[in-house]
Design an enzyme around this catalytic site. Structure first.
Site, PDB file in Angstrom:
ATOM      1  N   ASP A 202     -14.095   5.531   1.503  1.00 60.56           N
ATOM      2  CA  ASP A 202     -12.826   4.827   1.270  1.00 60.56           C
ATOM      3  C   ASP A 202     -12.247   4.510   2.648  1.00 60.56           C
ATOM      4  OD1 ASP A 202     -10.682   3.667  -0.019  1.00 60.56           O
ATOM      5  OD2 ASP A 202     -10.210   5.412  -1.253  1.00 60.56           O
TER       6      ASP A 202
ATOM      7  N   HIS B 158      -3.422   7.516   0.161  1.00 63.65           N
ATOM      8  CA  HIS B 158      -3.009   6.530   1.162  1.00 63.65           C
ATOM      9  C   HIS B 158      -1.993   7.144   2.126  1.00 63.65           C
ATOM     10  CE1 HIS B 158      -4.567   3.848  -2.012  1.00 63.65           C
ATOM     11  NE2 HIS B 158      -4.822   3.022  -1.030  1.00 63.65           N
TER      12      HIS B 158
END
Length: 329
Positions: free
Chosen positions: A246, A175
């Protein structure tokens, strides 16, 4: 696949979701207040398009469960691994029960599928994975992962395995960073990839690759790598389901450039659909850049739609699954 801003659709949400390049909606905690509001939101989304846009969520259990009030609070997946260590049949039964309860409750609120199960191995250093992983033993992860896939299927819901080929060895969080994993393909094959075989055999409908660079294997992150997606996942593992990227807003996806370039890299490598979350302006750019893109195998997306119309929370199977969950307490 994109998200929406709040508890109800805005005009901007409707415009984006009506764009032909929009293929589905992912919901987050900010989109949830209570059961009544969630049903109203999913019904509004369903009425926008024909066929309806699939609606999904991250509903793994533990710290990754977006809806809580009015839902069963699911344990971290590591608890299934601990039960497996004490009693393997009980561990598999509890895994199947967790997935059945999650699927029954999600479907009753208009959700088609969850991005679960996590098939990463708990090697120890990864904080972002941590107790989201089922176990440190690949065989245990495979057995429990397959049971989760079967539990979702029992309730008419497809499963999504993640994060292929494995995020559990990396300390960095994709992230906020671009994680690297310096192990050889042979080591990854005999450990991280092991759980994917039984999960695929159990009927897993989709896979999400990791934003991780496996430096001894390919210079591109797995989600941008033809080698990982075509040669290994499609070839060696014979997986024919949907491949989701993702979230392209993550730092781990930044290696390809801007949002349109990230999407092209993912689709070019073999992803069927890309996710972009928490970036409305970027979504506008992305949708326009994909205006002429056609899903090559729409039947893969069709598999992701929930099956059956009745509320399984009223079923004997649901009550029995709830009983099985008590083994985890």
């Amino acid at each position: 696949m994109i998200d929406v801003v709040g508890l109800a659709l805005t005009d901007d949400d409707r415009k984006r979701l009506s764009h032909p390049a929009s293929g589905g909606v992912i919901l987050f905690s900010r989109n949830f207040q209570d059961a009544t509001q969630l049903v109203a939101l999913t019904e509004e989304i369903q009425k926008l398009r024909e066929p309806e846009l699939p609606i999904c969520v991250d509903h793994e259990g533990g710290r990754v469960q977006r809806f809580r009030t009015g839902f069963t609070v699911l344990p971290p997946m590591r608890e299934l691994g601990r039960l497996w260590d004490r009693d393997r049949p009980a561990g598999k039964a509890a895994a199947r029960a967790v997935a059945y309860v999650a699927a029954a409750e999600l479907a009753a609120h208009g959700i088609d599928f969850s991005f679960a199960p996590v098939l990463d191995i708990d090697f120890g250093p990864s904080g972002v994975i941590g107790d989201r992983a089922l176990h440190f033993d690949p065989t245990a992860v495979g057995a429990l992962g397959a049971a989760l896939v079967q539990g979702f299927a029992d309730a008419g819901m497809a499963a999504v395995g993640k994060h292929f080929p494995g995020h559990g060895f990396c300390e960095a969080d994709s992230h906020t960073a671009v994680p690297t994993d310096g192990r050889s393909f042979a080591e990854i094959w005999k450990k991280d990839i092991v759980p994917y075989k039984p999960a695929i055999e159990a009927g897993m409908a989709a896979v999400m690759p990791a934003h991780v660079i496996y430096t001894q294997v390919d210079p591109e992150p797995a989600g941008y790598s033809k080698y990982w997606l075509q040669d290994v996942l499609r070839g060696k593992l014979a997986f024919d389901g949907l491949i989701f990227s993702d979230d392209l807003s993550m730092e781990g996806a930044s290696t390809a450039g801007g949002i349109p370039e990230r999407a092209r890299a993912a689709l070019g490598a073999g992803c069927d659909m890309v996710l972009l979350c928490n970036d409305p302006a970027g979504q506008d750019v992305l949708l326009e850049s994909l205006a002429d893109f056609q899903l090559q195998k729409p039947e893969r997306l069709e598999r992701m739609r929930k099956k059956g119309g009745r509320d399984l929370r009223k079923s004997v199977a649901y009550r029995e699954a709830q009983e099985n969950l008590r083994l985890l307490v």
